[in-house]
Every structure is written in C-alpha cells, then in structure tokens.
Design an enzyme around this catalytic site. Structure first.
Site, mmCIF file in Angstrom:
data_model
loop_
_atom_site.group_PDB
_atom_site.id
_atom_site.type_symbol
_atom_site.label_atom_id
_atom_site.label_comp_id
_atom_site.label_asym_id
_atom_site.label_seq_id
_atom_site.Cartn_x
_atom_site.Cartn_y
_atom_site.Cartn_z
ATOM 1 N N SER A 669 0.800 -1.227 0.000
ATOM 2 C CA SER A 669 0.000 0.000 0.000
ATOM 3 C C SER A 669 0.832 1.276 0.000
ATOM 4 C CB SER A 669 -0.949 -0.004 1.195
ATOM 5 O OG SER A 669 -0.225 0.294 2.364
ATOM 6 N N LYS A 712 -6.670 3.360 8.722
ATOM 7 C CA LYS A 712 -5.687 4.335 8.235
ATOM 8 C C LYS A 712 -6.227 5.761 8.375
ATOM 9 C CE LYS A 712 -3.199 1.423 4.976
ATOM 10 N NZ LYS A 712 -3.070 1.025 3.588
#
Ligand code: ADP
Length: 764
Positions: A669, A712
């Site tokens: 990511s 996140k």
C-alpha cells in the site's frame, strides 16, 4: 345291523387299538379268568376290550385271544389281538359282581375310501421323515407297514407307535372313519416334527451357551491366576468393571459400543507392563468422553438472538444483520451446504466475544480452536495411533470439551496457517467445513466416524489477503474493522465498564470517569484497533481501587478517576502517536495498517553520489521492498514528466528510509507514497505534511486498491492530517467510516499516479 354278545374285559391305563396286540397276565383269583374262559368256550376266542371304561362306554374293540397260557405260578398270560371297532349297545350283568361282564355290540358301516393308496404313500413318506428326525421311534414299524394296503389298519398300527399321549390315543380309538384318523395322524406328525425341531434348537442353544460360558469362565480363571502371579490383579479388575459399566451406559451409535467392547477386551488381555496397554486405555477414554449423541436444542427466536447480540456488543450493525440472516437461512434449511461465516478484522474488535454471544443466544456450547501457526494437518485431524504419543486433532479435542455434538466451534486465525510437506491444513479445513463430507468426519486417532454436520463453524482472520485462496471461496467474509476513538469511548461507557464493575461486584455508578480520561487511556496507554487493551487498562484501574478498599477497610460509594490519577493506576504513558512533522523535501506521509490499527508512516528519501542504486532501510518486508523498486523504476521511466534531471537520477544512489525501525513494515500500500517521496527528493520540492497517501503502484503508474482504509483514516486524523489521497477503487469503503471522521478530512480519489502529481503540483 348285526348285533351279538361278547364277554368284556375292562382296561384302565392301557388302550388297545384294533390291529395291535396286547399281552396280559392275571392271577388265579382274578375274575377276568372267567371272562377268558367264556370267550374261549362260547365265543370262538372273541372278546370285547373296553379301554378307559370311566370315560368311554360307546366304543370297544372286538379282539381275539391268542396264546392263552397257564404259567407255573398259576397265573394266566394271554395275548389279545385287536380286530375292529364295534359299537357298544349295552352292558349286561353290570350289577352282578360275581358274573363275568358281558355286552351287546353292533358293527359300524365304514364308507369306501377313495385313493386309499395315495393317502397311504403320503403317510409313509411323512412317517419316514419323522423317523429320520426323531430318534426314539423304532424303524421296525416301517417293516410292518411296508406292504399294508388297508388304510384303517395302516393308521392304527402307526398311531400306537407314534402317539404317546393317552388322551389322544383315545380320540383315535373313538374315531371310526379311517380317513378322518389318517388326517389326524398327518397333523400329529407335523406338529410333533415341529415341536421336536424347536426343542432341539433350544437344546443346542442352551448347550452352546453352557459350553461357551464354561470356556470363558475357565479362561478367565486362568488369566486371573496369571495376573495374580504377576501381581497385577485387583485394581485393574475393578477398573475394567467400571469401564464395562460406563460402556453399557454410554449413549452412542452401536458401532462405537462394539468398538469399545472390543478395545476393552484387548485391554483386559494386555499386561499392564506392555506399552500398548496405556495406548488402548487412553483410546477407550477418548471414545467414552466424546458427545456422540449429546446435543443442545437451538433457540430459534431470532429476535431474541438479536437482542442478546445488541446487549453484548456495541455497533457492528451490519455484522449482526448478516449473522441473523445467516442463522435464518440455516433454520430454513439446516442441511444447506452454504458458505461459512468468517469474521475478519484486527485483534480486539470483538470477533471472539461476538461468536461467544452468538453461541449463548442460540443456546449452543462454545469452543475455540486456534489454527495460527499450524503447518501439519495432523494437528487438526490427529495422529494415527501407531505414532508414539499420538492424540486426536483439535476438532475432536474441542468436541470433547464442548460435551455436545452441535457446539459453535470458532476456528481462530485461519490466515496464519502454513502449508508444508506435512500437508495443507487449509484443504483439511475445507473438508471439515463441507457439510457433504463432514457427516463422515474421521480423525486419524479416533478412527471411527464422528458426524460434524450439526456443528456451527465460525472462522476468524486478521488479514483477508492472507486467507488461503481455496478456503476463501467457501467463506462468507464479514469485516469487522477497528473502532474510532469516539466509538471506543462509547464502548468503554456502555459495555466495558459495566462489565468490569459487575465482575468486581461493584455497582454500576461506582466510578465516575470523564471522556477525556478515557481518551487519554486510549491514546497513551493503548495502541490497538480494537478495545481489548482498553478493557485491560480499565480492569487494572478498578482492580487497584478494589484492592485498596479491601486492604484499608474503607467504605466508598463512588470514586472519581481523572486523567491525573492515571499515573497512579497505570504508570507512565506507554504510547505516543506519530504527529505530522513539518513539511520537508523528500519526506512524505504514507499510511500504515497493522494489528495495532492505523497510523501515519513517514517515508524519507535522500540521494548521494553513486550509480543509480537503491538503498532501503527501516525494517521493510519483501512486498514493501518490491514496491520501492517499482516506484524508483517508474520514476526512472517517467523522469521527464515529473521534471527530474536525468543526470541526478543516474549519477546518484537513492536511499529510502522508513523510520520507526522496530516495527516490521510490509503490505502492498505504500507504492504511491514512495514514488512521491522519490520525486520530492529528486526535484527538491517540499510536499505538504498535511497530506497523506495510500495506494499501490504498478510499473505503468496505475494505482491499486488497499486494505484497512478505516483504520488508516482514523490514524491520519489523529496525526493531524487534512487531506488523504486514496485509490478510486476504495471509494465504496468510505461509507463504512463514521461521519465524525470523514467530516474532518478531505479525500482525493486517484486512478493513475499522474493524478497524484497534479494534486501536489497545484498545491491543492
Ligand atoms: P477478537 O476476537 O476480535 O480479537 P475479542 O472478542 O477477544 O476480540 O474482544 C476483546 C474484548 O473487547 C472483549 O472483552 C469484548 O467483549 C470487547 N469488545 C470488542 N468489541 C466490542 C463491542 N463492539 N462491544 C462491546 N465489547 C466489545
């Protein structure tokens, strides 16, 4: 009808049938002597024999006296031959005790018999079989009747040889028609044969049982003797008796009972000293302790189930709905081979406790199996008994613990199984979950089948990407993501604190703790996506208070806990979250998602004289290393587009560092953040520290979707980030993030890296 007189001889206890002989002996004083004389003198040796005088005064037998013999002792012995049945019309001299008894008799008219020879041969056949079967009937009777053509004679002769019951013989005597008598005889022969056969079978059975018992008894006695000699008698025998009782009482399939008896027999014969003895003993224990036929009855009231889940777990609206749906479908069709629920999410978000609540709500026992780190399928389905120290696998072990055959079994951490030469635990698990196959589940150790089709399996995993592909196909993935700080505060007030207070025997309003204090615990004493650590910290505080109350014997109704008192209860702060730093050249905020939740992940890039090599530091995993290589190569291929001087790119080595080296960083990511950091360093342009990025990059610059978006975003907000660039493919998941979070952050969706660059260039 012809009538005539005959002297009468009365017989009691003896029956003379026509065509049969009878020997009699009288002493000289017997009045029957006169009868004999009368017969010989006046009736041409004819005489009437009347049997069973008391019950029979209608029919007698016309007989002839043969061999009239005076014996030396003065007695007379005669032989009488029966000739035919005659009707007794009248007795004479009945009242005159000194006169010989006389009678007037008449003869019967016997109708002609059709097919006499056929009936005779049929009778002969039956008789032969009868004689063969029944050993005490003499063969000689066959010789006598061999050439007989008169049915009446034939039947009379056989009757006296075959029928033993006096009453029945009387019936034969009184039945004049030969055909009728033949029928009676056939019937009697059949009956007799049958009775004999039944008796014989019974005899054989009894005899065999006696023999077997005797044999077993003798063997057991011998064994006992040997055992006594070896000094191992008594305690083992008591044990065997106990086991026998337990086996008798065990509610289980017939096959299991037979197996148990067989094993107990082996155990009994095995010496205690033999190593096998223990193996058999353990095995018997296992079979005895499995819940073969025990089960709980489901609570089918799904409204009630929902209520229980709501009372035990905050939020998780979608998760609860899907579970209720799932239970409803199972209720409609319990045999359906539908998907198995897999709860996916970071630790401490309530996967296990939710499964426990489901079990409670539907009234099933709960057991948990952890398969994390397993690489050997024998861990799941057991080792064969031939292995030293073999035991059943975790499935059977958990059923024993559950004590029912329909528990809810939670299989934990299916994303952490490994595959190696010992087999593939994931495919073993697949078979266990498959309703078609798990009916016949067989553990290597147990060997006998155990029906798992009534078990309700629920699986859990932390990372969806790590679930073995084959398994993923069979699962209904239900995501439980981490909680926001506000959600955690809510959970603490509504669920954790009441639970902890109750467990410590305290009233619900015993503590007064404000939101800021709870937030401080969340921020500085825990680092997690879930609330497990938070629960532990709160528990620790309450325990300390309770201990003090007890030690100092104080009475308190209420206690205040503020953020200052945390130091006293929990010690120094343990965690500090990353805060965004100042904007700098070559530094970009990535976003990380670990089991602790989400956080910003600053990425630093620098370059120095070299040959265009890549240097990586900061404890990066393989996937992240690859991401870095791809990022650099993408930049090299597109240097012009991003205003990079080619010389700078080729005459220098590029160093990428991701601080916080203690934590291992991996996952697909960080691609776009790495790329942007490289460009920032090589172009000497600052990137605003208000921005964070997440998304993987391909060599062609496409931006790929990522996992853990909610965590996140929560981490980014906490760190003070204002704008987040995310892959367009993650758009849907934005809906899962609570408003209080999304309201405070600007999201920019991208499909290509060049869009990221546009955003930065324009200073948005
Ligand atoms: P997991 O299995 O996901 O690692 P657990 O089920 O062990 O997490 O949860 C840890 C603790 O947090 C449990 O005591 C549980 O009751 C509590 N908990 C987690 N989520 C919630 C929730 N949504 N509402 C109330 N309590 C929760």
């Amino acid at each position: 009808m012809k009538k005539y007189n005959l002297p009468v001889i009365l017989l009691n206890g003896i029956i003379l049938l026509p065509n049969n002989k009878l020997k009699l002996e009288f002493d000289s004083k017997n009045t029957d002597n006169n009868v004999i004389d009368m017969s010989v003198l006046f009736h041409n040796n004819n005489i009437l024999v009347v049997s069973e005088y008391s019950t029979n005064k209608e029919i007698g037998v016309l007989a002839k006296i043969k061999n009239n013999l005076e014996l030396p002792n003065g007695n007379t012995r005669i032989e009488i031959v029966g000739i035919k049945r005659v009707k007794i019309v009248e007795f004479l001299n009945l009242s005159k005790t000194n006169e010989p008894l006389e009678s007037i008799v008449s003869e019967f008219n016997i109708s002609k018999i059709e097919n006499e020879d056929i009936i005779i041969s049929k009778l002969k056949k039956e008789l032969k079989e009868y004689i063969k079967l029944i050993p005490y009937v003499s063969n000689s009777v066959l010789d006598v009747i061999e050439k007989e053509k008169d049915l009446s004679k034939f039947v009379d002769i056989i009757t006296s040889n075959v029928i033993t019951d006096r009453k029945r013989i009387m019936e034969y005597l009184k039945t004049v028609e030969p055909l009728k008598r033949a029928e009676m005889l056939l019937q009697d022969i059949y009956l007799e044969k049958e009775r004999f056969q039944i008796e014989r079978n019974l005899d054989l059975k009894v005899k065999k049982e006696l023999d077997d018992n005797q044999k077993e008894f003798i063997l057991k006695e011998k064994l006992k003797f040997i055992k006594e000699e070896l000094g191992e008698y008594s305690s083992k025998d008591v044990e065997i008796e106990n086991l026998k009782k337990k086996i008798e009482q065990l509610d289980c399939p017939k096959k299991i009972k037979e197996r148990l008896k067989y094993e107990l027999d082996r155990y009994e014969k095995n010496s205690n000293l033999s190593p096998e003895s223990n193996v058999i003993r353990d095995y018997i224990d296992w079979l005895l302790n499995l819940p073969w036929n025990n089960f709980t009855t489901d609570n089918k009231d799904l409204k009630k189930v929902k209520e229980i889940l709501d009372n035990s777990h905050y939020g998780l609206k979608e998760v609860k709905e899907r579970i209720i749906e799932y239970l409803a479908v199972r209720q409609m069709n319990s045999n359906s081979n539908g998907p198995v629920i897999c709860l996916v999410g970071p630790p401490g978000v309530g996967k296990t406790s939710l499964a426990i609540s489901i079990a409670n709500a539907i009234n099933r026992n709960f057991v948990k199996i952890s398969v994390g780190g397993i690489s050997d399928e024998a861990e799941i389905i057991g080792h064969r008994k031939t292995y030293i120290g073999a035991s059943p696998g975790r499935i059977i072990t958990s059923l024993k613990k559950a004590k029912t055959n329909n528990p809810l079994i939670l299989i934990d951490e299916i994303d952490k199984m490994n595959k190696n030469y010992h087999g593939d635990p994931a495919s073993t698990l697949l078979n266990i979950l498959d309703k078609e196959q798990n009916k016949y589940f067989s553990d290597n150790y147990i060997e006998e089948e155990f029906d798992l089709s009534n078990v309700l399996f629920i699986l859990t995993a932390n990372y969806i990407e790590d679930i073995p592909e084959a398994l993923k196909d069979r699962l209904e993935i239900v995501n439980i993501s981490g909680y926001t700080e506000l959600e955690k505060i809510d959970i603490a007030y509504k669920y954790l604190l009441p639970k902890i207070l109750k467990n410590n025997g305290l009233k619900e309003n015993f503590v007064n703790i404000n939101q800021d204090t709870i937030l401080k615990i969340i921020r500085n004493y825990t680092k997690e996506a879930g609330v497990r650590e938070l629960e532990r910290q709160l528990d620790k505080i309450i325990r300390k208070i309770v201990t003090q109350i007890v030690l100092n014997n104080i009475k308190i109704n209420k206690i205040n806990i503020d953020s200052k008192s945390l130091l006293k209860y929990l010690g120094n702060e343990k965690y500090k979250y990353n805060k965004k730093s100042k904007s700098q050249v070559g530094v970009v905020n990535g976003l990380a998602y670990t089991i602790y939740g989400g956080d910003i992940l600053p990425i630093e890039v620098n370059y120095f004289k070299g040959k265009g090599n890549l240097v990586l530091t900061g404890n990066l995993g393989n996937v992240m290393k690859e991401s870095a290589t791809i990022a650099l190569n993408y930049v090299k291929a597109n240097y012009k587009k991003y205003g990079i001087n080619y010389e700078v790119l080729t005459n220098n080595d590029i160093h990428i560092h991701v601080p916080e080296g203690a934590i291992k960083k991996d996952g697909p990511s960080a691609g776009i953040a790495l790329t942007l950091a490289i460009i920032s360093a090589l172009t000497n342009k600052k990137i605003s520290s208000d921005i964070a990025l997440t998304g993987e990059i391909t060599l062609r610059g496409h931006v790929l979707a990522i996992g853990g978006l909610k965590e996140k975003v929560i981490g980014a907000l906490r760190a003070g980030i204002k704008t987040i660039i995310i892959p367009k493919d993650n758009l849907d998941q934005l809906n899962d993030i609570p408003k209080e979070v999304t309201e405070n952050i600007k999201f920019i969706m991208v499909k290509e890296f060049k869009e990221v660059y546009e955003v930065i260039k324009n200073g948005k």
